[in-house]
Write a protein that holds these residues in place. Sequence first.
Motif, PDB file in Angstrom:
ATOM      1  N   LEU A 181       0.830  -1.214   0.000  1.00 32.77           N
ATOM      2  CA  LEU A 181       0.000   0.000   0.000  1.00 32.77           C
ATOM      3  C   LEU A 181       0.861   1.259   0.000  1.00 32.77           C
ATOM      4  N   LEU A 182       1.885   1.270   0.859  1.00 29.67           N
ATOM      5  CA  LEU A 182       2.691   2.498   0.978  1.00 29.67           C
ATOM      6  C   LEU A 182       3.389   2.809  -0.353  1.00 29.67           C
ATOM      7  N   ALA A 183       3.980   1.785  -0.943  1.00 31.55           N
ATOM      8  CA  ALA A 183       4.683   2.013  -2.219  1.00 31.55           C
ATOM      9  C   ALA A 183       3.695   2.533  -3.268  1.00 31.55           C
ATOM     10  N   GLY A 184       2.509   1.939  -3.320  1.00 37.03           N
ATOM     11  CA  GLY A 184       1.492   2.362  -4.291  1.00 37.03           C
ATOM     12  C   GLY A 184       1.032   3.782  -4.017  1.00 37.03           C
ATOM     13  N   ALA A 185       0.894   4.117  -2.721  1.00 37.16           N
ATOM     14  CA  ALA A 185       0.426   5.459  -2.360  1.00 37.16           C
ATOM     15  C   ALA A 185       1.480   6.506  -2.714  1.00 37.16           C
ATOM     16  N   VAL A 186       2.741   6.176  -2.473  1.00 37.60           N
ATOM     17  CA  VAL A 186       3.833   7.128  -2.793  1.00 37.60           C
ATOM     18  C   VAL A 186       3.879   7.348  -4.315  1.00 37.60           C
ATOM     19  N   ALA A 187       3.740   6.265  -5.080  1.00 36.40           N
ATOM     20  CA  ALA A 187       3.748   6.396  -6.547  1.00 36.40           C
ATOM     21  C   ALA A 187       2.572   7.269  -6.997  1.00 36.40           C
ATOM     22  N   PHE A 188       1.411   7.041  -6.391  1.00 31.27           N
ATOM     23  CA  PHE A 188       0.226   7.849  -6.720  1.00 31.27           C
ATOM     24  C   PHE A 188       0.494   9.317  -6.398  1.00 31.27           C
ATOM     25  N   ALA A 189       1.089   9.564  -5.213  1.00 28.98           N
ATOM     26  CA  ALA A 189       1.375  10.946  -4.785  1.00 28.98           C
ATOM     27  C   ALA A 189       2.295  11.636  -5.803  1.00 28.98           C
ATOM     28  N   ARG A 190       3.233  10.862  -6.299  1.00 33.73           N
ATOM     29  CA  ARG A 190       4.161  11.447  -7.281  1.00 33.73           C
ATOM     30  C   ARG A 190       3.412  11.838  -8.566  1.00 33.73           C
TER      31      ARG A 190
END
Length: 706
Positions: A181-190
Amino acid sequence: MNNLVRISKDNDVAVITIDNPPVNALGPGLPEGVLAAIDEINGDPAVKAAVVIGGGRTFVAGADIKEFGKMTSGGPRRSLLPLLLRIEDSGKPVVMAIHGSAFGGGLELAMAGHYRVASPTAQVGQPEVNLGIIPGAGGTQRLPRLVGVAKAVEMCAGGKPVSAREAAALGLVDRLIEGDLLAGAVAFAREVAGKPAPKTRARAEKLGPAAETAAIFAAARDAAAKKQRGLKAPLAAIDAVEAGTKLPFEEGCQAEAKLFTECLFSDQSKALIHVFFGEREVAKIPDIPKETALIPVNSVAVVGSGTMGGGIAMVFANAGIPVLLKDVDEAALNLGMEKIRKNYASSVQRGRFTQAFVDERLKLITPVPDYDAFSVVDMVIEAVFEGMALKKKVFADLDRVCRPGAILASNTSTLDIDEIAGSTSRPEAVIGTHFFSPANVMRLLEIVRGKKSSKEVIATCMQLSKKLGKIGVLVGNCRGFVGNRMFGPYRREAQFLVEEGAEVEAVDKALVDFGMAMGPLATGDLAGLDVGWRIRKEYRHLEKPGIRQPFAEDRLCELGRYGQKTLKGWYRYDENRRASADPEVTALVQKWSADSGIPQRLISAAEIVDRCIYALVNEGARILEEGYALRAVDIDIIYLNGYGFPAYRGGPMWHADTVGLQKVYQRVCEFHKQHGELWEPAPLLQRLAEEGKTFAEFDKEQVAAA
Ligand code: 3HC
């Protein structure tokens, strides 16, 4: 930040982690920590966007419910609204990353973010109405802007959570993230960094025209009045959402805050918060430590395939545990399995289960005509006819055929567990598991502790109740245990009232208006009046001579009026089991009462409620003092989950606290004077009333002493 909120960086994305185990409730210090983190990222030119994520097993399960009690008893009032505005006004996009649950204030926090991403297994919801309150941090204002008015009303007034998948379909979640989830959320944020961040409160496209929404609110109010009868919060939640469709955001929030405060200070909310913590409290057994070894229960057997046995088999099958279902012969087993199939078919029809689910469950139930396969099961639940001699025979058989270490449980609703255990060579393995009818529907499981039941057996049954979707409450071994022992005086008073001149429907109506799911006389008709009649006949020798006993129900049984099953009982029933008043019953009871010299009088609804409910309370106090219930709250949880007592009154003991024990005691004394020995005040009720204390305080003293 502070010790509840951490900030770290993944290059140009800041990760704000909320860390307040076990459920990241928004207790004091946490909102302030998030705010400081938001300020920090806005002041840091290297940060382009932020992710807010929950540490541990969940996002944020809501406001800290413990704080509400402090607020209503004069503590400081805290509002999340200003913090949420500051997050929403952040110049850099904030992505909320949801796993576990985003409930109540947790969802409100998530909606103040500019985007939401979620694990597919996450759940989101506004369950505040279950606590007698409404969303208090803009939930009723932001949710309709994201999911539309109809769904927002459903979620805020109904309180049921939705899955992340549904939330994504509704537009509440912007992306589902499989895997990390965290990796996906960071990618989304970018991806969204540098783009204008959408503010939920500024969106209006889903609010809809007033002409359309008026119908939604009217239908929701009708549904709430029926499905959540007596509860005030759902109606307040609907009012708050409606305000949001008519007023600018800030004014809508003010309307919400006013309604929230009214609900928070209500007796209903105090009662429902008591229930929330009570449901968790009953799992705690003072002399059984958390680390007590559990007995693995991977297969079970049920003896008796009648209504209770069949229902119990379904409960285990529904939890994925294979069950052997035993009865005396093939004919009995066929009947039992047929009933189970019918029950499942009706669940499919009502949309509760899919056919595929049911097919799998049915495969888990194996009918057997003998004990041959019992040697491998981990637990047996006996559910044969309620008679001591038969039960003892079954347990002697089980003792012979079951492996050492297997749990031997009886579903008796009245009989002495120690006497049953005495027919085995291993009383430590014997326990009562009293399911309520229909077993596959009712949530309550009374777990009856015998003198010799081992701690491992008790701890296993308590834990197992959760797995079965039940709420297990440990009770002592007295006649009727806790629930039925109290139900006796309650139903006795209902009958006395009819014998003294109250109409059958008036008695039931008064208690339904009080909030009971059904009136006591209609309940008798449903369960079968003959059940109590047979038990009373068996125990007649224990009745003290010269004490008034109700007679009307026994006489109805003598006339073959057993209730719904004979289409005649207290009421008359048509072929669809719809009840109507029966003048024959009125005439009969009047005649019997006249023959017995019972004066007839007009009886008010208030007296009906006091007589029946205080009969519960007085017996409950006795049970508590005798130690057959661990705490008053255990009695409350039993009554809410097994007897249709209204949750918004918190259970009989909490209700008595709310009325005031002095008042209740005084009324019990009046009834004692009027009606004699049966109303002798319970010594504990008298003591607490005289000391100006409550049952809740008694519970606290018990816990402190343990
Ligand atoms: N506040 C305080 N304590 C809470 C809490 C909360 N919001 N939610 C859970 N807890 C406590 C429980 O009392 C329990 O404590 P214990 O171990 O001492 O008994 C512990 O956290 C673990 O809870 P559960 O045993 O319930 O754990 P589960 O994993 O079975 O369930 C859950 C987790 C689904 C989050 C469930 O606890 C839950 O539904 N909690 C309540 C959610 C809720 O109602 N939120 C709305 C609060 S009101 C609000 O937010 C108002 C806002 O609009 C301003």
